[in-house]
Design a protein around this motif. Structure first.
Motif, short mmCIF file in Angstrom:
data_model
loop_
_atom_site.label_atom_id
_atom_site.label_comp_id
_atom_site.label_asym_id
_atom_site.label_seq_id
_atom_site.Cartn_x
_atom_site.Cartn_y
_atom_site.Cartn_z
N PRO A 1 50.03 -17.55 -56.14
CA PRO A 1 48.67 -18.41 -55.49
C PRO A 1 48.52 -19.60 -56.00
O PRO A 1 47.59 -19.99 -54.93
N TRP A 2 48.81 -19.92 -56.96
CA TRP A 2 48.57 -21.01 -58.22
C TRP A 2 49.13 -22.37 -56.89
O TRP A 2 48.98 -23.17 -56.77
N LEU A 3 50.65 -21.85 -55.97
CA LEU A 3 51.47 -23.01 -55.79
C LEU A 3 50.54 -23.32 -54.48
O LEU A 3 50.32 -23.99 -53.62
N GLY A 4 49.98 -21.90 -53.62
CA GLY A 4 49.39 -21.62 -51.92
C GLY A 4 47.81 -22.54 -51.88
O GLY A 4 47.83 -23.58 -51.37
N LEU A 5 47.50 -22.48 -53.09
CA LEU A 5 46.33 -23.11 -53.72
C LEU A 5 46.54 -24.74 -54.66
O LEU A 5 45.11 -25.17 -53.49
N ARG A 6 47.07 -25.13 -54.83
CA ARG A 6 48.11 -26.66 -54.94
C ARG A 6 47.83 -27.16 -53.35
O ARG A 6 47.72 -28.15 -53.22
N TRP A 7 48.87 -26.35 -52.70
CA TRP A 7 49.76 -27.07 -51.41
C TRP A 7 47.69 -27.20 -50.44
O TRP A 7 48.31 -28.85 -49.88
N GLN A 8 47.12 -26.23 -50.93
CA GLN A 8 45.85 -26.14 -49.69
C GLN A 8 45.21 -27.01 -50.12
O GLN A 8 44.57 -28.37 -49.26
N ALA A 9 45.46 -27.87 -51.82
CA ALA A 9 44.27 -28.63 -52.09
C ALA A 9 45.33 -30.20 -51.27
O ALA A 9 43.71 -30.83 -51.14
N ILE A 10 46.19 -30.56 -51.48
CA ILE A 10 47.27 -31.49 -51.74
C ILE A 10 46.47 -31.69 -49.74
O ILE A 10 46.35 -32.42 -49.31
N GLY B 1 41.03 -32.23 -60.21
CA GLY B 1 40.67 -33.39 -59.79
C GLY B 1 40.82 -33.40 -57.84
O GLY B 1 40.00 -33.74 -57.29
N VAL B 2 42.30 -32.84 -57.82
CA VAL B 2 42.01 -32.71 -55.99
C VAL B 2 41.17 -31.91 -56.03
O VAL B 2 40.27 -32.08 -54.77
N LEU B 3 41.09 -30.48 -56.36
CA LEU B 3 39.58 -29.62 -55.74
C LEU B 3 38.17 -30.62 -55.94
O LEU B 3 37.15 -30.25 -55.01
N THR B 4 38.02 -30.86 -56.95
CA THR B 4 36.51 -31.93 -57.33
C THR B 4 36.85 -32.51 -55.82
O THR B 4 35.47 -33.20 -55.42
N LEU B 5 38.07 -33.66 -55.54
CA LEU B 5 37.53 -35.12 -53.99
C LEU B 5 37.53 -34.17 -53.05
O LEU B 5 36.96 -34.51 -52.31
N VAL B 6 38.58 -33.49 -53.11
CA VAL B 6 38.08 -32.06 -51.75
C VAL B 6 36.31 -31.86 -51.62
O VAL B 6 36.24 -31.69 -50.21
N ALA B 7 35.80 -31.47 -52.64
CA ALA B 7 34.17 -31.29 -52.94
C ALA B 7 33.76 -32.46 -52.34
O ALA B 7 32.95 -32.05 -51.61
N ILE B 8 34.22 -33.67 -53.42
CA ILE B 8 33.15 -34.89 -52.89
C ILE B 8 33.58 -35.15 -51.40
O ILE B 8 32.17 -35.70 -51.26
#
Length: 142
Positions: free
Chosen positions: A14-23, A133-140
């Protein structure tokens, strides 16, 4: 790797899935250059944790490298921020706040559970900071 075990695999998938999706979301939002900023900032967090926490073991890669000098850590952080600032603009403040919180949380957990940092803790620090950081920027940017 046989040493990872079922629990490790169940955590990594799930971590890789989250990372992939966020990027992918960040790229879709046309913020691809911010990935360079996050790469620099997340890697600058590792020597900070290395300086802050004692070694958890008397052997291993992190222990063999020793503690980095404060000046070198400060210079590394300043260089990462200098690189990230033109790429993130004012959003760098939110990203830095999230990275500090991530490092504090991971550091407190590592101190409590194993008594300090190891190379694995430093690697986890980089990965957690980058995704935070990626999730923060996606939210912004969303």
């Amino acid at each position: 790797d046989r040493q990872v075990g079922r629990s490790g695999v169940l955590a990594l998938v799930p971590w890789l899935g989250l990372r992939w999706q966020a990027i992918a979301l960040l790229i879709e939002l046309e913020q691809i250059w911010s990935l360079l900023a996050l790469a620099a900032l997340s890697r600058a967090a590792m020597p900070v944790v290395m300086l802050w926490l004692p070694n958890a073991r008397q052997s291993g890669l992190s222990q063999s490298l020793g503690r980095p000098p404060r000046r070198a850590v400060g210079l590394g952080v300043c260089l990462a921020v200098a690189l990230a600032l033109p790429l993130l603009g004012a959003h760098i403040l939110a990203v830095l706040a999230m990275l500090v919180l991530t490092c504090l949380g991971l550091g407190a957990l590592a101190q409590h559970k194993i008594g300090g940092q190891t190379g694995d803790v430093l690697g986890a620090c980089q990965q957690l900071c980058e995704v935070a950081g990626v999730l923060t920027l996606v939210a912004i940017y969303s």
